[in-house]
Design an enzyme around this catalytic site. Structure first.
Site, short mmCIF file in Angstrom:
data_model
loop_
_atom_site.label_atom_id
_atom_site.label_comp_id
_atom_site.label_asym_id
_atom_site.label_seq_id
_atom_site.Cartn_x
_atom_site.Cartn_y
_atom_site.Cartn_z
N SER A 1 0.83 -1.21 0.00
CA SER A 1 0.00 0.00 0.00
C SER A 1 0.86 1.26 0.00
O SER A 1 1.97 1.26 0.56
CB SER A 1 -0.87 -0.01 1.26
OG SER A 1 -1.42 1.26 1.49
N TYR B 1 -2.05 -0.58 10.15
CA TYR B 1 -2.31 -1.07 8.78
C TYR B 1 -1.04 -0.93 7.94
O TYR B 1 -0.57 -1.89 7.31
CB TYR B 1 -3.47 -0.30 8.15
CG TYR B 1 -3.61 -0.58 6.66
CD1 TYR B 1 -3.96 -1.85 6.21
CD2 TYR B 1 -3.37 0.42 5.72
CE1 TYR B 1 -4.06 -2.11 4.85
CE2 TYR B 1 -3.47 0.16 4.37
CZ TYR B 1 -3.82 -1.11 3.93
OH TYR B 1 -3.92 -1.38 2.58
N1 LIG Z 1 -8.50 -0.36 -2.25
C1 LIG Z 1 -7.41 0.39 -2.08
O1 LIG Z 1 -7.40 1.60 -2.33
C2 LIG Z 1 -6.13 -0.24 -1.59
C3 LIG Z 1 -5.02 0.60 -1.44
C4 LIG Z 1 -3.82 0.04 -1.01
C5 LIG Z 1 -3.74 -1.33 -0.75
N2 LIG Z 1 -4.85 -2.09 -0.87
C6 LIG Z 1 -4.71 -3.53 -0.57
O2 LIG Z 1 -5.24 -4.27 -1.67
C7 LIG Z 1 -5.82 -5.48 -1.20
C8 LIG Z 1 -7.26 -5.58 -1.66
O3 LIG Z 1 -7.97 -4.46 -1.12
P1 LIG Z 1 -9.51 -4.21 -1.39
O4 LIG Z 1 -9.71 -2.76 -1.48
O5 LIG Z 1 -9.97 -5.10 -2.49
O6 LIG Z 1 -10.10 -4.70 0.01
P2 LIG Z 1 -11.37 -5.61 0.35
O7 LIG Z 1 -11.55 -5.50 1.83
O8 LIG Z 1 -12.51 -5.24 -0.53
O9 LIG Z 1 -10.89 -7.05 -0.04
C9 LIG Z 1 -10.17 -7.89 0.83
C10 LIG Z 1 -10.87 -9.24 0.87
O10 LIG Z 1 -10.09 -10.10 1.69
C11 LIG Z 1 -10.94 -10.85 2.51
N3 LIG Z 1 -10.20 -11.18 3.72
C12 LIG Z 1 -9.75 -10.34 4.68
N4 LIG Z 1 -9.14 -11.03 5.66
C13 LIG Z 1 -9.19 -12.34 5.31
C14 LIG Z 1 -8.74 -13.54 5.92
N5 LIG Z 1 -8.13 -13.52 7.11
N6 LIG Z 1 -8.97 -14.71 5.28
C15 LIG Z 1 -9.60 -14.74 4.08
N7 LIG Z 1 -10.07 -13.61 3.46
C16 LIG Z 1 -9.86 -12.43 4.07
C17 LIG Z 1 -12.13 -9.95 2.79
O11 LIG Z 1 -13.30 -10.68 3.12
C18 LIG Z 1 -12.26 -9.16 1.49
O12 LIG Z 1 -13.21 -9.76 0.63
C19 LIG Z 1 -5.65 -5.45 0.31
O13 LIG Z 1 -4.47 -6.15 0.64
C20 LIG Z 1 -5.50 -3.98 0.65
O14 LIG Z 1 -4.77 -3.80 1.83
C21 LIG Z 1 -6.04 -1.59 -1.29
#
Ligand SMILES: NC(=O)c1ccc[n+]([C@@H]2O[C@H](COP(=O)([O-])OP(=O)(O)OC[C@H]3O[C@@H](n4cnc5c(N)ncnc54)[C@H](O)[C@@H]3O)[C@@H](O)[C@H]2O)c1
Length: 360
Positions: free
Chosen positions: A128, A153
């Site tokens: 991130s 985080y």
């Molecule tokens: N969306 C953004 O702007 C952004 C920015 C930087 C980094 N990220 C990273 O990208 C990745 C995806 O983010 P996103 O926005 O799609 O988030 P999201 O929360 O929509 O998706 C994450 C998914 O992982 C699942 N999950 C969480 N913990 C779990 C566990 N212990 N076991 C199994 N499943 C689990 C959740 O149910 C969810 O469906 C993440 O690692 C997030 O930290 C996202």
């Protein structure tokens, strides 16, 4: 390829699964459908993907369950892993730090162990922009240190990068870490500002702009993220023969491990972003200006030149165009009354919470 996508029901995960299916890969999804935000949205994303591209295998497993994940790897032996599951959210991490240890540290360790026991061609995992923390020199470069995270985080994401390096060094696992910059688009996360703000504007409620709306954010449209990601899938890192321990490059290694920023590279002030949302929603926002929140970074802007060199692609969707596409989806998923009256005021938020996109 047989590709494991963790977090397959999440925002980025669902888009990733859809693209991989369309590209002809065999996709195996894992997700625990946890309640950090409305699981009905996660279910609806999966229905959407299946409607668009056909069925795919999806298991409900918690990544923190080491025994279950070991058994899963022994059974399925994927050729590549795209690890997107995580406990996301900066503000939530102030009150719930243990959730980040379980999903982001223990969960990631279990993925690394799976890749160690059943070697994969490539492990790509989500980091991130928040790892840049207290850094202020923008555009943020992967070649500069990022060692002052401002939230649990961010610390957990930085830890993932370090854990991946040690496994890559010890067990020659090709690992690519992607630092995503504020991803937005259809099927986004309801804890993030596009949906929060669009709902507030649509319902005539005030929206809160922290740091008095002066933050700059490098918004990245979801399709640009996915395009970069799938291009990298076939290009596992080889190790950088020029890397030297007396002047260590933080983004590469002698081991097959590397880091990239993925960002739109066109940072926008939050106030200007709200103005674009107003334009696409056809309604004015009621804005409440508030001070900086603990854990928030000031401005974000990616230097994505290394990603462009590696993938031959640079993010191209401008915020105006991307928000237009987001709002089209938002209106479909959250069908709110155009005009709020005393009669429908309660109904509008109930509809937004409980009406999933096309029930099965
Ligand atoms: N969306 C953004 O702007 C952004 C920015 C930087 C980094 N990220 C990273 O990208 C990745 C995806 O983010 P996103 O926005 O799609 O988030 P999201 O929360 O929509 O998706 C994450 C998914 O992982 C699942 N999950 C969480 N913990 C779990 C566990 N212990 N076991 C199994 N499943 C689990 C959740 O149910 C969810 O469906 C993440 O690692 C997030 O930290 C996202």
């Amino acid at each position: 390829m047989k590709v494991l996508v963790t977090g397959a029901a999440g925002f980025i995960g669902a888009h990733c699964v859809l693209r991989l299916l369309r590209d002809g890969h065999q996709v195996l999804g894992l997700d625990n459908f946890n309640g950090y935000y409305d699981p009905a949205l996660k279910e609806a994303r999966v229905r959407w993907v299946r409607e668009q591209a056909g069925d795919f295998a999806l298991e409900r497993l918690d990544l923190a369950d080491g025994v279950a994940i070991d058994q899963w790897f022994a059974r399925e032996q994927p050729e590549a892993v795209i690890h997107l599951a995580a406990q996301a959210g900066v503000r939530y991490s102030l009150e719930n730090p243990r959730a980040y240890v379980d999903s982001n540290l223990t969960g990631f360790l279990n993925i690394l162990e799976g890749c160690r026991q059943y070697p994969v061609r490539h492990l790509i995992y989500a980091s991130s922009s928040s790892v840049y923390g207290a850094n202020t020199r923008t555009p943020y470069s992967v070649h500069e240190g990022a060692d002052h995270p401002l939230s649990m985080y961010a610390a957990s994401k930085k830890a993932n990068e370090l854990m991946a390096h040690s496994y890559s060094h010890l067990f020659a696992i090709p690992c690519t870490g992607l630092r995503f910059f504020t991803v937005y688009g259809p099927w986004g996360r309801p804890d993030m500002s596009p949906i929060q703000f669009a709902r507030a504007i649509s319902e005539g409620r005030p929206l809160q702009l922290f740091n008095h709306g002066l933050h700059l954010r490098d918004f990245t449209y979801i399709d640009d993220i996915i395009e970069s990601l799938v291009r990298l899938l076939d290009r596992p890192p080889q190790g950088n023969p020029q890397w030297a321990g007396d002047a260590p490059d933080p983004a590469t290694s002698l081991a097959p491990w590397c880091l990239y920023n993925i960002g739109g590279q066109r940072p926008v002030a939050l106030k200007a972003y709200v103005a674009l949302l107003e334009k696409h929603l056809g309604r004015q926002a009621r804005v409440e200006l508030l001070p900086l929140q603990p854990g928030d970074v000031l401005d974000t802007c990616a230097d994505a030149a290394p990603l462009e060199r590696a993938s031959g692609f640079r993010p191209r969707i401008a915020l105006d165009e991307g928000l237009g596409r987001f709002v089209a989806w938002f209106r479909d998923y959250y069908p709110l009354p155009d005009v709020e009256t005393p009669q429908n005021r309660g109904a509008s938020s109930a509809a937004a919470t409980h009406k999933p996109w096309r029930t099965p």
